[in-house]
Scaffold this active site. Structure first.
Site, PDB file in Angstrom:
ATOM      1  N   HIS A 117     -49.807  21.076 -17.837  1.00  0.00           N
ATOM      2  CA  HIS A 117     -49.344  20.833 -19.220  1.00  0.00           C
ATOM      3  C   HIS A 117     -47.859  20.481 -19.246  1.00  0.00           C
ATOM      4  O   HIS A 117     -47.184  20.721 -20.249  1.00  0.00           O
ATOM      5  CB  HIS A 117     -49.577  22.052 -20.120  1.00  0.00           C
ATOM      6  CG  HIS A 117     -50.944  22.650 -20.001  1.00  0.00           C
ATOM      7  ND1 HIS A 117     -51.999  22.272 -20.799  1.00  0.00           N
ATOM      8  CD2 HIS A 117     -51.436  23.578 -19.136  1.00  0.00           C
ATOM      9  CE1 HIS A 117     -53.085  22.956 -20.454  1.00  0.00           C
ATOM     10  NE2 HIS A 117     -52.764  23.757 -19.431  1.00  0.00           N
ATOM     11  N   SER A 127     -27.304  -0.980 -16.674  1.00  0.00           N
ATOM     12  CA  SER A 127     -27.394  -1.356 -18.084  1.00  0.00           C
ATOM     13  C   SER A 127     -26.288  -2.359 -18.392  1.00  0.00           C
ATOM     14  O   SER A 127     -25.184  -2.269 -17.849  1.00  0.00           O
ATOM     15  CB  SER A 127     -27.222  -0.107 -18.955  1.00  0.00           C
ATOM     16  OG  SER A 127     -26.687  -0.459 -20.215  1.00  0.00           O
ATOM     17  N   LYS A 178     -25.145   3.936 -16.456  1.00  0.00           N
ATOM     18  CA  LYS A 178     -26.595   4.007 -16.295  1.00  0.00           C
ATOM     19  C   LYS A 178     -27.092   3.548 -14.925  1.00  0.00           C
ATOM     20  O   LYS A 178     -26.590   2.611 -14.337  1.00  0.00           O
ATOM     21  CB  LYS A 178     -27.303   3.138 -17.359  1.00  0.00           C
ATOM     22  CG  LYS A 178     -27.249   3.682 -18.756  1.00  0.00           C
ATOM     23  CD  LYS A 178     -27.952   5.017 -18.940  1.00  0.00           C
ATOM     24  CE  LYS A 178     -29.447   4.912 -18.834  1.00  0.00           C
ATOM     25  NZ  LYS A 178     -30.042   4.179 -19.946  1.00  0.00           N
ATOM     26  N   GLU A 193     -40.790   1.841 -13.914  1.00  0.00           N
ATOM     27  CA  GLU A 193     -41.247   1.610 -15.287  1.00  0.00           C
ATOM     28  C   GLU A 193     -42.120   0.360 -15.383  1.00  0.00           C
ATOM     29  O   GLU A 193     -43.148   0.344 -16.063  1.00  0.00           O
ATOM     30  CB  GLU A 193     -40.047   1.465 -16.230  1.00  0.00           C
ATOM     31  CG  GLU A 193     -39.242   2.733 -16.376  1.00  0.00           C
ATOM     32  CD  GLU A 193     -37.895   2.444 -17.038  1.00  0.00           C
ATOM     33  OE1 GLU A 193     -37.864   2.209 -18.251  1.00  0.00           O
ATOM     34  OE2 GLU A 193     -36.882   2.428 -16.320  1.00  0.00           O
TER      35      GLU A 193
END
Ligand code: ARG
Length: 469
Positions: free
Chosen positions: A155, A276, A282, A289
């Site tokens: 979970h 970024s 970043k 992804e």
């Protein structure tokens, strides 16, 4: 004039040519189309269906067409619709009217089924090899992280600590089933459809066995209608690919989480991360992804293919030309993902200390305290309750189990003794899972050995098939 133009009195509308042509994507099949034609013409010669001179001329012609397509010299035209008719046109340009004998006893319907099967054979081989590389990179990290402990989750709540090796091995076994699905599908892909003609077979005295032998097929498609209208071998590839994409996506999702500050479990190598345009600090896990994101198109191709086929009467229907782009794109998508993941996993930095700190700052050893009490005579239900109370006490006191003193422990149960501190250490908790398949050290060693054997089997399968093709 079209190769099939005889019964027509007008040329086709340009829009029809553009709409029905498949050459802009099925040119990917050129190599297989020519490979199939070479075997077919060899058979036509052997069976004396065409003269040896014609057959030899066609064979030479096909080799020069192949070279011209390879070098980019050959121009492929939408007017000739697809790869099959483009090759035939190039062949007749090359050798004259003898080229027209190549199609004896054959239809584009059995020809395209053959090309698809030849293409998929190569693709399956390549995918097995790429999956094996990903497994190997996971193996390298697993081997190096047998003593690395991190929280295991259910979970997405911290549950019980596991070794990082154990976690990575889970993916090795998933990818193993993916390899097995692909190698199993091989026997259904590797059946030879040529000789089915347009749908009913052919009147020429062909030798299908001979063609199958030339092209290293394991057997013949038994029924001509089935041979030209079946695409379930493509559906199977797309569904195997969908499962692979799903596994890749789950792994990538974990890599995205692990590389966040919140988890702080891994750092991806700079070579496999991106920045970024606005935020200078970043470092983004774009590759992971995108692999996760591209799962959608792979599932889409599977759904598209199943839907395209579901209403089709036997035998060939033009709808089936839609079987190719999704298949090509699926192979391309997996090729990209698998090819990147292997080096990305291999080079990722595992933050062992940070993983260990995470385990030290949670209650994931609570089950072990309950097991300890059960060992000393409580029923598991009683110990579950007792440990629940201890955890609640800790939460109120802002402590973890290992921060308690022996006296504090004993206010909850006299059964608790000084050996509790060792029993609740992350290493001991992990190692206590000794049963087969668990995260204990010995069990993980067994899994590593097993995985090593599987990697070797996968490599052997690849080399065997590769040699044989
Ligand atoms: N380009 C066609 C396809 O990919 C080849 C088969 C065409 N057959 C036909 N009868 N029109 O499906």
């Amino acid at each position: 004039m079209k190769l099939w133009g005889g019964r027509f009195t007008k040329s086709t509308n340009q829009l029809v040519d553009d709409y029905t042509a498949s050459i802009h994507f099925d040119k990917k099949l050129a190599k297989y189309d020519i490979q199939g034609s070479l075997a077919h013409v060899k058979m036509l010669k052997k069976c004396a269906i065409i003269s040896a001179d014609d057959a030899d001329m066609i064979t030479d012609g096909l080799h020069s067409v192949a070279a011209k397509i390879d070098s980019g010299e050959a121009v492929l035209h939408a007017e000739h619709e697809d790869i099959h008719m483009n090759v035939e046109k190039l062949l007749t340009d090359e050798i004259g009217s003898a080229g027209g004998k190549l199609h004896t006893g054959r239809s584009r319907n059995d020809q395209v089924a053959l090309d698809m099967r030849l293409y998929l054979r190569d693709t399956i081989l390549e995918m097995v090899q790429l999956l094996k590389d990903v497994q190997a990179s996971l193996y390298t990290q697993a081997e190096a992280n047998q003593d690395t402990v991190l929280p295991g989750y259910t979970h997405l709540q911290r549950a019980q600590p596991v070794s990082f090796a154990h976690h990575l091995l889970a993916y090795i076994f998933m990818f193993q089933r993916d390899v097995e699905r692909l190698t199993d599908s091989w026997k259904r892909v590797n059946q030879m459809p040529l000789g089915a003609g347009a749908l009913a077979g052919t009147t020429f005295p062909i030798d299908r066995e001979f063609v199958a032998g030339e092209l290293h097929f394991d057997g013949l498609c038994e029924n001509s209608l089935d041979a030209v209208s079946d695409r379930d071998f493509v559906v199977e590839f797309l569904s195997d690919a969908s499962i692979i994409a799903m596994h890749l996506s789950r792994l990538c999702e974990e890599m995205v989480q692990w590389s966040s500050v919140e988890f702080n479990f891994i750092e991806l190598d700079d070579a496999f991360s991106t920045g970024s345009s606005m935020m200078p600090q970043k470092k983004n896990p774009d590759v992971a992804e995108l692999v996760r994101g591209k799962t959608g198109r792979v599932y889409g191709h599977l759904t598209g293919m199943l839907t395209m086929l579901k209403g089709l009467p036997l035998a060939y229907n033009k709808d089936m030309q839609e079987d190719k782009e999704g298949m090509f794109d699926t192979a391309e998508t997996l090729r990209g993902a698998l090819g990147l993941l292997a080096p990305m996993i291999e080079t990722m930095h595992v933050k062992k200390e940070s993983m260990y700190q995470a385990v030290r700052q949670d209650y994931s050893n609570a089950t072990d305290l309950a097991d300890y009490l059960t060992d000393k005579g409580m029923t598991f239900r009683e110990s579950h309750e007792a440990v629940g109370n201890i955890v609640l006490h800790c939460i109120n006191e802002n402590k973890y189990l290992l921060d308690l003193s022996l006296e504090e422990f004993q206010t909850f149960s006299k059964l608790i003794e000084a050996d509790i501190f060792k029993a609740l250490s992350p290493e001991a908790v992990v190692d206590a899972r000794k049963a087969y398949g668990g995260t204990g050290k010995e069990s993980v060693k067994q899994q590593l050995e097993k995985a090593e054997g599987l990697l070797k089997e996968n490599q052997d399968w690849y080399e065997m098939k590769f040699k044989y093709l």
